[in-house]
Design an enzyme around this catalytic site. Structure first.
Site, PDB file in Angstrom:
ATOM      1  N   HIS A  81       0.773  -1.241   0.000  1.00 53.73           N
ATOM      2  CA  HIS A  81       0.000   0.000   0.000  1.00 53.73           C
ATOM      3  C   HIS A  81       0.802   1.288   0.000  1.00 53.73           C
ATOM      4  O   HIS A  81       0.206   2.362  -0.051  1.00 53.73           O
ATOM      5  CB  HIS A  81      -0.963  -0.004   1.195  1.00 53.73           C
ATOM      6  CG  HIS A  81      -0.289  -0.152   2.536  1.00 53.73           C
ATOM      7  ND1 HIS A  81      -0.981  -0.037   3.728  1.00 53.73           N
ATOM      8  CD2 HIS A  81       1.003  -0.408   2.883  1.00 53.73           C
ATOM      9  CE1 HIS A  81      -0.163  -0.224   4.739  1.00 53.73           C
ATOM     10  NE2 HIS A  81       1.045  -0.444   4.259  1.00 53.73           N
ATOM     11  N   HIS A  82       2.120   1.230   0.092  1.00 56.34           N
ATOM     12  CA  HIS A  82       2.899   2.472   0.173  1.00 56.34           C
ATOM     13  C   HIS A  82       3.371   2.999  -1.178  1.00 56.34           C
ATOM     14  O   HIS A  82       3.758   4.168  -1.276  1.00 56.34           O
ATOM     15  CB  HIS A  82       4.128   2.275   1.069  1.00 56.34           C
ATOM     16  CG  HIS A  82       3.813   1.990   2.499  1.00 56.34           C
ATOM     17  ND1 HIS A  82       3.022   2.813   3.256  1.00 56.34           N
ATOM     18  CD2 HIS A  82       4.187   0.959   3.306  1.00 56.34           C
ATOM     19  CE1 HIS A  82       2.920   2.310   4.483  1.00 56.34           C
ATOM     20  NE2 HIS A  82       3.610   1.184   4.531  1.00 56.34           N
TER      21      HIS A  82
END
Length: 434
Positions: free
Chosen positions: A147-148
């Site tokens: 998710h980063h």
């Protein structure tokens, strides 16, 4: 090494139909000596899924290999081109790009990097396609959930944001997609991608403060322009327990579902929020973490379940095997079955974890009540779910036929860590009693 079946179909138990994506190659990639991210955890998870006989209750697939074109639906062309070209052998030729794309220490260049991102991304896109086609109710890809990653930047061990790409696929068929993140780190890359839209609501429960990575996710960050109030952040402190986590997760999510009225859900299940995580500082058990999955699934919406963080590998495997069973509505014995990684689970060889009794919960009642009040107030500011005109529907990325692996299983290398279930290649090979 671990090895997955190309595709075999198990008899569905109950009403919920589940599919699961896994590629044995993912567990062989290595970020480098001492790096906390260990893709080997995916092999351990899959081995528990096999030895708990969960594979018999769902359809298991190899993911397709994501193409550059697919990844460039979110990421910039030059960034994907860089990931394709850079290797440990030629890294010195890319000094400027390494700095430009934040590739280096946390996100190293390792052997097979380009293949790694294409496989884990392919699984998340495939899951979205299965949901869009209404082939399944729930799709699972434990290798996804990174998710980063940003449009033109690697971050936090993440290079390609498979979540954003899967949500873009879901948006072809679904007017509103809800993203939920229970990783200990803020889901910043996904929030940033959809910060200005009202078609995706991002909800992140995470540790915030004390310079904890990535440093974003304040309760006051709520989205902007058309996306105002469609970003929800629940900042938490060290030591949160199952009971306390539930006391804020469920009321917030109840209001989210009521206000946003999503037609599909993506749930990122980063397991670094578990007690005893190498990089985490929460005190959740496997059961408490899994209760979040159970709560979300009770709404009965098409749901894509993804992995994420998790750095004590034995606990990652415990958690994601258990959450696979939650999706399947199957009970698992607490005594772990014999498996290829049995030595990792000593000294108790149990599925479930005990919380750390000496860890202080810094989330006081006044603090949590204040956060909850702010979040619920922001949600009540929504003027009802946005209406979306779905005039043009882009074609789906690929059909099921393209997802089948026709490779001859006899031509594959013999694997000493092979479970009998992995011999199944076709429907007729499946035990009808499964």
């Amino acid at each position: 090494r671990c090895r997955a079946p190309s595709s075999f179909r198990g008899g569905m138990s109950g009403k919920r139909k589940v599919c699961y994506f896994h590629d044995d190659q993912l567990g062989t990639f290595h970020y480098g000596p001492g790096h906390p991210m260990k893709p080997h955890r995916l092999c351990m998870t899959h081995n528990l899924v096999l030895n708990y006989d969960l594979y018999r209750k769902m359809d298991v697939y190899n993911p397709h290999i994501a193409t550059d074109e697919e990844m460039q639906r979110f990421h910039s062309d030059d960034y994907i081109d860089f990931l394709r070209r850079v290797t440990p052998d030629n890294i010195n030729e890319f000094a400027k790009q390494l700095q430009k794309y934040s590739v280096g220490d946390d996100c190293p260049v390792f052997d097979g990097l380009y293949d790694y991102v294409r496989i884990h991304t392919g699984g998340s896109i495939d899951g979205a396609v299965k949901l869009n086609n209404k082939d399944v109710d729930v799709a699972i890809n434990w290798s996804g959930g990174l998710h980063h990653a940003k449009k033109s930047e690697a971050s936090g061990f993440c290079y390609v944001n498979d979540i954003v790409l899967a949500i873009l696929e879901l948006l072809k068929f679904h007017p509103r997609v809800l993203y939920i993140d229970i990783d200990i780190h803020h889901g910043d890359g996904v929030e940033e991608a959809f910060y200005l839209t009202d078609r995706v609501m991002t909800v992140s429960f995470h540790k915030y403060g004390d310079f904890f990575f990535p440093g974003t996710g304040d309760v006051k960050d709520i989205g902007a322009r058309r996306g105002k109030h469609y970003a929800v952040n629940v900042p938490l402190k060290d030591g949160i327990t199952d009971k306390v986590y539930k006391s804020i997760f469920e009321p917030v999510m109840e209001q989210v579902f009521e206000s946003f009225k999503p037609s599909a859900v993506v749930l990122q299940c980063g397991s670094d929020s578990l007690t005893g995580d190498r990089l985490g500082c929460f005190n959740l058990t496997v059961r408490g973490h899994g209760d979040c999955v159970r709560y979300v699934l009770k709404y009965g919406l098409p749901t894509l379940i993804l992995g994420g963080g998790g750095y004590t590998v034995r606990n990652v495997a415990r958690c994601w095997a258990y959450e696979t069973s939650v999706a399947l509505d199957q009970e698992l014995a607490d005594d772990l079955p014999p498996n290829d990684y049995f030595e990792y689970f000593q000294p108790d060889w149990k599925l479930h974890l005990q919380p750390n009794a000496s860890m202080e919960n810094l989330n006081t009642r006044p603090y949590l009540e204040g956060i909850k009040a702010q979040v619920l107030e922001n949600l009540r500011a929504l003027q009802g779910a946005p209406s979306v005109q779905m005039a043009y529907m882009p074609p789906s990325l690929h059909t099921d036929d393209e997802n089948e692996d026709d490779a001859d299983p006899d031509q594959r290398p013999v694997d000493q860590h092979r479970h009998e279930a992995e011999a199944f290649e076709h429907d007729q090979d499946q035990d009808p009693q499964g």
